[in-house]
Design a protein around this motif. Structure first.
Motif, mmCIF file in Angstrom:
data_model
loop_
_atom_site.group_PDB
_atom_site.id
_atom_site.type_symbol
_atom_site.label_atom_id
_atom_site.label_comp_id
_atom_site.label_asym_id
_atom_site.label_seq_id
_atom_site.Cartn_x
_atom_site.Cartn_y
_atom_site.Cartn_z
ATOM 1 N N LEU A 16 2.265 -17.622 -0.034
ATOM 2 C CA LEU A 16 1.632 -16.391 0.450
ATOM 3 C C LEU A 16 2.028 -15.187 -0.409
ATOM 4 N N LEU A 17 3.316 -15.085 -0.732
ATOM 5 C CA LEU A 17 3.776 -13.957 -1.543
ATOM 6 C C LEU A 17 3.163 -13.981 -2.936
ATOM 7 N N GLY A 18 3.029 -15.178 -3.487
ATOM 8 C CA GLY A 18 2.527 -15.276 -4.853
ATOM 9 C C GLY A 18 1.033 -15.142 -4.978
ATOM 10 N N LEU A 19 0.280 -15.655 -3.990
ATOM 11 C CA LEU A 19 -1.175 -15.742 -4.140
ATOM 12 C C LEU A 19 -1.969 -14.694 -3.361
ATOM 13 N N SER A 20 -1.381 -14.099 -2.353
ATOM 14 C CA SER A 20 -2.136 -13.095 -1.581
ATOM 15 C C SER A 20 -2.659 -11.950 -2.445
ATOM 16 N N PRO A 21 -1.909 -11.501 -3.472
ATOM 17 C CA PRO A 21 -2.410 -10.379 -4.281
ATOM 18 C C PRO A 21 -3.365 -10.790 -5.407
ATOM 19 N N VAL A 22 -3.599 -12.080 -5.625
ATOM 20 C CA VAL A 22 -4.290 -12.537 -6.831
ATOM 21 C C VAL A 22 -5.638 -11.839 -7.019
ATOM 22 N N PHE A 23 -6.463 -11.796 -5.977
ATOM 23 C CA PHE A 23 -7.746 -11.080 -6.052
ATOM 24 C C PHE A 23 -7.615 -9.660 -5.512
ATOM 25 N N ALA A 24 -6.840 -9.530 -4.430
ATOM 26 C CA ALA A 24 -6.739 -8.224 -3.773
ATOM 27 C C ALA A 24 -6.153 -7.166 -4.698
ATOM 28 N N GLU A 25 -5.218 -7.574 -5.548
ATOM 29 C CA GLU A 25 -4.568 -6.629 -6.454
ATOM 30 C C GLU A 25 -5.557 -6.035 -7.447
ATOM 31 N N ASP A 26 -6.493 -6.826 -7.940
ATOM 32 C CA ASP A 26 -7.493 -6.320 -8.887
ATOM 33 C C ASP A 26 -8.358 -5.246 -8.251
ATOM 34 N N HIS A 27 -8.710 -5.476 -6.979
ATOM 35 C CA HIS A 27 -9.530 -4.481 -6.277
ATOM 36 C C HIS A 27 -8.717 -3.221 -5.970
ATOM 37 N N GLN A 51 -6.223 -2.012 -7.684
ATOM 38 C CA GLN A 51 -5.987 -1.269 -8.926
ATOM 39 C C GLN A 51 -7.278 -0.904 -9.652
ATOM 40 N N LYS A 52 -8.400 -1.334 -9.063
ATOM 41 C CA LYS A 52 -9.733 -1.015 -9.599
ATOM 42 C C LYS A 52 -9.916 -1.504 -11.033
ATOM 43 N N THR A 53 -9.357 -2.703 -11.314
ATOM 44 C CA THR A 53 -9.520 -3.295 -12.646
ATOM 45 C C THR A 53 -10.537 -4.422 -12.646
ATOM 46 N N ILE A 54 -11.058 -4.770 -11.468
ATOM 47 C CA ILE A 54 -11.971 -5.903 -11.364
ATOM 48 C C ILE A 54 -13.255 -5.655 -12.153
ATOM 49 N N GLY A 55 -13.712 -4.422 -12.177
ATOM 50 C CA GLY A 55 -14.967 -4.120 -12.863
ATOM 51 C C GLY A 55 -14.895 -4.345 -14.355
ATOM 52 N N LEU A 56 -13.721 -4.090 -14.961
ATOM 53 C CA LEU A 56 -13.572 -4.289 -16.397
ATOM 54 C C LEU A 56 -13.741 -5.756 -16.790
ATOM 55 N N VAL A 57 -13.208 -6.646 -15.971
ATOM 56 C CA VAL A 57 -13.301 -8.077 -16.278
ATOM 57 C C VAL A 57 -14.715 -8.585 -16.027
ATOM 58 N N LEU A 58 -15.291 -8.181 -14.919
ATOM 59 C CA LEU A 58 -16.621 -8.667 -14.567
ATOM 60 C C LEU A 58 -17.682 -8.187 -15.545
ATOM 61 N N LEU A 96 -7.133 -21.614 0.122
ATOM 62 C CA LEU A 96 -7.493 -20.798 1.290
ATOM 63 C C LEU A 96 -7.007 -19.364 1.115
ATOM 64 N N VAL A 97 -5.761 -19.207 0.666
ATOM 65 C CA VAL A 97 -5.204 -17.866 0.454
ATOM 66 C C VAL A 97 -6.010 -17.109 -0.601
ATOM 67 N N LEU A 98 -6.394 -17.780 -1.679
ATOM 68 C CA LEU A 98 -7.201 -17.140 -2.718
ATOM 69 C C LEU A 98 -8.550 -16.688 -2.168
ATOM 70 N N CYS A 99 -9.167 -17.536 -1.363
ATOM 71 C CA CYS A 99 -10.468 -17.196 -0.806
ATOM 72 C C CYS A 99 -10.365 -15.975 0.104
ATOM 73 N N LEU A 100 -9.325 -15.933 0.937
ATOM 74 C CA LEU A 100 -9.136 -14.783 1.824
ATOM 75 C C LEU A 100 -8.776 -13.530 1.024
ATOM 76 N N SER A 101 -8.032 -13.710 -0.059
ATOM 77 C CA SER A 101 -7.708 -12.570 -0.916
ATOM 78 C C SER A 101 -8.968 -11.984 -1.525
ATOM 79 N N ASN A 102 -9.921 -12.840 -1.873
ATOM 80 C CA ASN A 102 -11.193 -12.387 -2.430
ATOM 81 C C ASN A 102 -12.080 -11.746 -1.373
ATOM 82 N N LEU A 103 -12.032 -12.299 -0.160
ATOM 83 C CA LEU A 103 -12.885 -11.798 0.918
ATOM 84 C C LEU A 103 -12.379 -10.475 1.484
#
Length: 376
Positions: A165-176, A178-185, A275-282
């Protein structure tokens, strides 16, 4: 991109602090049991010379006579001797129950229609029990049971889950955040590559955590008990360590069972990680992902504590991430589920179910990434 995602995960100081605390807990939790064994290891070695190996009728009768004399006060025995005598006596009873179960199944099969699910199920169980031979007796397996203690108990599952949970919860959420997701996409093939890189980095992280925890525990047990004795003992000799596998129908020795448990738990950890990754993205929120994922994992335990472990809730609890990761009830007894009329063993069925669930969750991740719009 994969290396960058690995870097983002493994540079979090909280992971190393948590892992260090978990190692301290492992050392502290094993200190008393190892010390107790070291104080009695010579006695156990002597008892193994006379009581070790598969139980026999003669050995059981001798032990019962010794226990009767001890209860009558005619002789005095130390705790280690009393424990071994009790174990041998119970082994004799378990062997008797095994033979009675085989006779019952053989009689039941003769009364059933060969096309029914009941016939196929009884036949499968009888075939598995016949392969066991005599799996009961006294074996020196303390180091192996100590290593398995990190796999089964609920508390140990919590430790592994916390690291995931500690390692994967921020995987997608952190990009959003820090607003860096748009640069990659916005880059060519960025959407698909991003998801793939995050998934591979997450699986790598789970593998590193998994290997590190179990290798640390392995070193603790190896140092404490001086070796891995009893690796060829039947898994049915694992009685209350921490689960009772005396009635398990699986023809495996302790070493084989340990590595199967490791493999299944790693697969379960990856499934939970997806599951954690999917929830982090959602959710796009680290804390929300952490608590929702943790709640999904712990819900079966809560339901069981309040008495909801029958009917629909029993099936729900059996097919949960908690049971998948802790493994405790996967191998302790003969349990099957019907698949188009064919009896499928519970571990196989559970892995198949979560395999499909994980594929669906991965599909959700790729679908959302493909249709996600670049925002500023």
């Amino acid at each position: 991109m994969y290396k960058h995602e690995l870097y983002k995960i493994f540079t979090k100081k909280s992971l190393y602090i948590t892992f260090f605390l978990i190692v301290l807990l492992l050392v502290f939790a094993n200190r008393e049991s190892i010390l107790d064994w070291v104080m009695k290891d010579e006695i156990y070695d002597e008892l193994y010379q006379t009581h070790g190996g598969p139980v026999t009728e003669e050995l059981e009768l001798m032990v019962r006579e010794q226990m009767r004399a001890s209860d009558a006060g005619e002789v005095s025995v130390d705790q280690a001797t009393g424990d071994v005598q009790f174990l041998v006596a119970m082994s004799g009873l378990n062997l008797e129950q095994l033979e009675e179960r085989k006779e019952f199944l053989a009689s039941k099969i003769e009364t059933l229609d060969q096309t029914t699910h009941q016939y196929l199920e009884a036949t499968k169980e009888l075939e598995m029990l016949k392969e066991l031979g005599n799996p009961y007796g006294f074996y020196l397996i303390q180091a192996w049971t100590g290593m398995m203690d990190l796999i089964e108990p609920f508390f140990s599952v919590v430790l592994i889950a916390i690291m995931i949970l500690l390692g994967l919860s921020p995987v997608f959420a952190e990009d959003h955040a820090q607003k860096t997701i748009g640069l990659v996409l916005a880059t060519k093939h960025g959407k698909k590559s991003l998801v793939t890189s995050k998934i591979l980095a997450s699986i790598t992280y789970i593998g590193v955590v998994f290997i590190s925890l179990h290798f640390t525990n392995f070193l603790i047990q190896l140092n404490g008990y001086g070796g891995l004795h009893g690796w060829n003992a039947p898994m049915q000799s694992l009685v209350n360590y921490p689960s009772d596998y005396s009635m398990s129908p699986f023809n495996l020795n302790v070493r084989q069972f340990y590595f199967i448990m490791l493999m299944v738990q790693f697969i379960a950890g990856v499934a939970f990680g997806v599951l954690v990754l999917c929830l982090s993205n959602l959710t796009k929120n680290y804390l929300m992902t952490f608590f929702v994922s943790g709640s999904i994992l712990g819900l079966p335990f809560i339901l069981r504590q309040i008495g909801l472990d029958h009917g629909f809730f029993k099936t729900f609890n059996l097919f949960s991430y908690l049971e998948f990761i802790r493994i405790e009830r996967l191998f302790d007894q003969f349990r099957t589920f019907s698949f188009f009329g064919q009896p499928i063993l519970y571990p196989t069925y559970l892995i198949g179910v979560f395999g499909l669930v994980t594929i669906l969750l991965l599909g959700v991740l790729y679908y959302r990434s493909k249709h996600q719009q670049v925002t500023t």
